[in-house]
Scaffold this motif. Structure first.
Motif, PDB file in Angstrom:
ATOM      1  N   VAL A   1      39.916  14.013  29.661  1.00 11.81           N
ATOM      2  CA  VAL A   1      38.595  14.306  30.215  1.00 11.81           C
ATOM      3  C   VAL A   1      37.619  14.633  29.101  1.00 11.81           C
ATOM      4  CG1 VAL A   1      37.283  15.968  31.581  1.00 11.81           C
ATOM      5  CG2 VAL A   1      39.463  15.076  32.447  1.00 11.81           C
ATOM      6  N   ASN A   2      38.077  15.478  28.231  1.00 14.03           N
ATOM      7  CA  ASN A   2      37.201  15.926  27.145  1.00 14.03           C
ATOM      8  C   ASN A   2      36.800  14.792  26.217  1.00 14.03           C
ATOM      9  OD1 ASN A   2      37.111  16.831  24.142  1.00 14.03           O
ATOM     10  ND2 ASN A   2      36.451  18.630  25.326  1.00 14.03           N
ATOM     11  N   ARG A   3      37.747  13.993  25.787  1.00 13.79           N
ATOM     12  CA  ARG A   3      37.425  12.938  24.815  1.00 13.79           C
ATOM     13  C   ARG A   3      36.706  11.753  25.467  1.00 13.79           C
ATOM     14  NH1 ARG A   3      36.291  14.678  20.307  1.00 13.79           N
ATOM     15  NH2 ARG A   3      35.637  16.223  21.857  1.00 13.79           N
ATOM     16  N   LEU A   4      36.949  11.562  26.767  1.00 12.62           N
ATOM     17  CA  LEU A   4      36.182  10.518  27.461  1.00 12.62           C
ATOM     18  C   LEU A   4      34.702  10.891  27.461  1.00 12.62           C
ATOM     19  CD1 LEU A   4      35.744   8.034  29.226  1.00 12.62           C
ATOM     20  CD2 LEU A   4      36.375   9.395  31.223  1.00 12.62           C
ATOM     21  N   GLU A   5      34.465  12.147  27.747  1.00 12.86           N
ATOM     22  CA  GLU A   5      33.087  12.633  27.737  1.00 12.86           C
ATOM     23  C   GLU A   5      32.469  12.422  26.357  1.00 12.86           C
ATOM     24  OE1 GLU A   5      31.578  13.438  30.270  1.00 12.86           O
ATOM     25  OE2 GLU A   5      29.697  14.191  29.430  1.00 12.86           O
ATOM     26  N   PHE A   6      33.219  12.795  25.336  1.00 11.47           N
ATOM     27  CA  PHE A   6      32.722  12.646  23.959  1.00 11.47           C
ATOM     28  C   PHE A   6      32.476  11.175  23.632  1.00 11.47           C
ATOM     29  CE2 PHE A   6      33.512  11.792  19.499  1.00 11.47           C
ATOM     30  CZ  PHE A   6      32.621  12.647  18.895  1.00 11.47           C
ATOM     31  N   ALA A   7      33.424  10.333  23.965  1.00 13.17           N
ATOM     32  CA  ALA A   7      33.289   8.911  23.634  1.00 13.17           C
ATOM     33  C   ALA A   7      32.111   8.293  24.370  1.00 13.17           C
ATOM     34  CB  ALA A   7      34.575   8.173  24.003  1.00 13.17           C
ATOM     35  N   ARG A   8      31.891   8.739  25.608  1.00 16.63           N
ATOM     36  CA  ARG A   8      30.768   8.210  26.350  1.00 16.63           C
ATOM     37  C   ARG A   8      29.452   8.563  25.654  1.00 16.63           C
ATOM     38  NH1 ARG A   8      30.254   9.077  32.640  1.00 16.63           N
ATOM     39  NH2 ARG A   8      32.282   9.997  32.150  1.00 16.63           N
ATOM     40  N   LYS A   9      29.376   9.796  25.200  1.00 18.31           N
ATOM     41  CA  LYS A   9      28.132  10.239  24.561  1.00 18.31           C
ATOM     42  C   LYS A   9      27.922   9.613  23.199  1.00 18.31           C
ATOM     43  CE  LYS A   9      27.490  14.768  26.698  1.00 18.31           C
ATOM     44  NZ  LYS A   9      27.718  16.207  26.491  1.00 18.31           N
ATOM     45  N   ASN A  10      28.985   9.253  22.541  1.00 15.08           N
ATOM     46  CA  ASN A  10      28.863   8.756  21.168  1.00 15.08           C
ATOM     47  C   ASN A  10      29.365   7.336  21.034  1.00 15.08           C
ATOM     48  OD1 ASN A  10      28.182  11.382  19.505  1.00 15.08           O
ATOM     49  ND2 ASN A  10      29.707  11.937  21.034  1.00 15.08           N
ATOM     50  N   PHE A  11      29.248   6.614  22.128  1.00 16.14           N
ATOM     51  CA  PHE A  11      29.879   5.302  22.165  1.00 16.14           C
ATOM     52  C   PHE A  11      29.433   4.392  21.024  1.00 16.14           C
ATOM     53  CE2 PHE A  11      30.030   0.914  23.827  1.00 16.14           C
ATOM     54  CZ  PHE A  11      31.403   0.797  23.741  1.00 16.14           C
TER      55      PHE A  11
END
Lengths: 233, 233, 233, 233
Positions: free
Chosen positions: D119-129
């Motif tokens: 959950v955490n890294r998906l959020e991060f990856a989405r923001k910094n795609f």
DNA sequence: AATGAATGAGGCTTCATTCAT
DNA sequence: TATGAATGAAGCCTCATTCAT
């Protein structure tokens, strides 16, 4: 003289600052302006005018880039502000009556005149070495400088020097040769010494007094030895 | 000599091209490369290395800007390709035995040696005037040049010239003065003539033969007149 | 196979050449063209397509710069000529009936199918590693590649793989989960192994057979330990 | 979350800006510098670093080309200024104690840990795609990036992840398999999901919560169906 | 078929100069 | 007065592509 030497030892090669300070009092230069000139001289001398960046000058002077352009409209203005006045001071002795400051009175002999001249200009060149370097480098490329040089040096100075030379020629102290040639010989010899002394081998041990005497002897009597001297045959 | 003068009149100041053409045949330079060198010499000499734009060189040479960089990796390379070889040829006579090409045999007298030397190097300087101007301007700023200059001139040439000078000193043709000073005097006088002749007053009417004789007389016997000559007292 | 291994040991990473040679015989490639492809693959792979210079490729291939453009109209053409055919061969097993070449007959079990698939594609990836690297790097930036990829992989391959997956799902060998998810899991795992094996840690000691078995076990049974296995409670 | 989605819809793919604005307040970025970064991220991501022109970045950022170089000495500097900090934030959770920010306390179970992590890294990856895309594209070609990646990820993160994995292996929650393999399996699965979700099919309807649960189920129990589950035989 | 000299558009970068603060 | 952010023209250099040989 003593303070002079002290200044020289403090930061070698920045003796020009005393001259500049004198001017700054007359012309009301701010400390920042002095710093800019100081930095510009250093960097123009090191890298050449074209390769010097105003940003680097500003940095070395400790001012903002824009500040330079408050004092000097353009980079070229800055250059001219440095070498212009020095050029005037370079030829100052020639435009004074009786070489005031070089000779206290009218020169007794050509040899005495040359000796006083060499001592005086060596001192000047030493104090303004970096600026003179910039001047020599940039004269070929800056019409403004060339013009000023032509007007002053080739104009006034040559006239003055010609007069002196012919004066001593009439007195028999100088041989009968075209005056331009004689001037060329003496100027070559003096400048040759200055360049060797300050530019090519500044770190050698120089005995200025002795060297000046030898250079004088050369100019007056040449380098021929006894085997070829007509009078010694 | 006559063809030489003809060439001079055709396009003044490009006499170097004959030297270059000789090289181009050996080193297989293309016409475009020659045009680039020709243009670069002109523009470097006129504006100085830093102020010269490769685009302007390309335009003057009639090639695309990119073509310059096929022959010379960088602008600095172009500079070095111009002044490097000239530097070698500048000192060529000194590194040959017995100054071949300057003197046909060993010099009979110091005066004869100096005369031959002046004639020879004046010719060379005339042909390579613009390149020499570039060289002098850029030596202070290009470590690569300074190095080559120090190695060759201050290395080989001084050694050779010292030997010659001392040879004639022993023979009594030169007075007993420190050799470095003597070299300085003669070099100053010769260069002083070259500069006046080619740089400062190239358009005057020069009688080279006479000027050389006068300069020789100056170097050998100085400018003192009868009033001060010791022997005439 | 033996010659294959020999070739691998001769120059590691250039095994693609055998495939290429096969093609060259069909398509009549000249040795020069092969050299160009060989060099291009090396350099594209090392520096990326955009940063690779055709001049460098020509040099490495030992041909003139112009020669490249006789075979390939543009640099992009060269790229497509490299990755296009490889892309076709990449998906070759999927478009054959019954996975000829991967499986000799219809797969007995899903596990057997996966095993055969991994072995086969690892071999392929090893032989075409550099080209695959180029392909992965450039797919995001080359519409032509993306299109071909979408058509073939997302078109034909997914269809085929979906069919197989659902076949085994019906047979109860695969749990009841959305097919796209299942495909994603297996593809991720296989590619994860390939990348670790060939890209990230190519120099480790890999026991391929064992690793493949472990990866299979993971895909089939996961990594949960006895403490959390429902059936072992 | 809602404001987040709103931002996404306003200008898709620029969610990173919130992170960047946070930094800009700390590090005092000017609006122009932010615009430059924003434009650079967009263009580097679209065309790749080598194919991106600084002129285009300047245009998109609405600044003069020279302005870029006031903030970033070189184009490569600009790249590193984008991906460097993101790289640090990418691995931030791993270098904190107890995964602060990912887990509120020490993870109760491996499953809970993996779920929180995804959950955490998906959020991060989405923001910094976009930045992550640049990072992945350029790591093979930028030694500076590779180095930082090797030091941080392969250094610190692997160590941390290894410890966690072995912790749960001892507790029996993970089967007895080599830790590197287990890490490879999980990382492959998580990244596989991220790529499918954000790169390959960003426009599908994704139920993230459900997909994450399915992916977790896969990692823990695999995809084998009842027909082959040993325990159900 | 192959070459490689030549091109010129375009890339990155520098720098003198301006101007709002 | 002094600043320094911003500019954009111009500089050096690269490189894909062409074409006469």
């Amino acid at each position: 003289m003593e303070t002079d030497n002290a200044a020289e030892q403090q930061h070698e090669g920045e003796q020009w600052i005393e001259e500049l300070l004198a001017i700054s009092q007359e012309e009301k230069m701010t400390p920042k302006q002095i710093a800019i000139l100081e930095a510009a001289i250093e960097i123009f001398s090191d890298k050449g005018y074209s390769a010097a960046a105003t940003s680097e000058i500003a940095q070395k002077a400790g001012v903002a880039e824009g500040t330079i352009f408050r004092y000097y409209k353009t980079k070229k203005d800055l250059l001219l502000s440095i070498v212009g006045p020095t050029m005037s001071r370079m030829i100052a002795p020639f435009v004074m009556r009786n070489f005031d400051g070089v000779l206290d009175g009218p020169p007794e002999s050509y040899e005495a005149f040359l000796r006083a001249f060499m001592v005086n200009r060596l001192e000047f060149a030493r104090k303004n070495f970096k600026i003179l370097k910039i001047l020599i480098q940039e004269i070929p490329f800056q019409p403004a400088l060339r013009e000023q040089f032509a007007e002053n040096v080739l104009g006034q100075v040559l006239e003055r020097v010609t007069a002196i030379t012919e004066h001593f020629k009439e007195k028999g102290e100088i041989i009968d040769m075209p005056t331009p040639a004689i001037i060329r010989f003496t100027v070559s010899s003096v400048i040759g010494y200055l360049l060797a002394r300050l530019l090519f081998l500044p770190d050698s041990d120089w005995n200025d007094e002795e060297e000046i005497e030898q250079t004088l002897a050369f100019m007056l009597y040449g380098i021929s030895g006894p085997a070829v001297r007509p009078e010694t045959k």
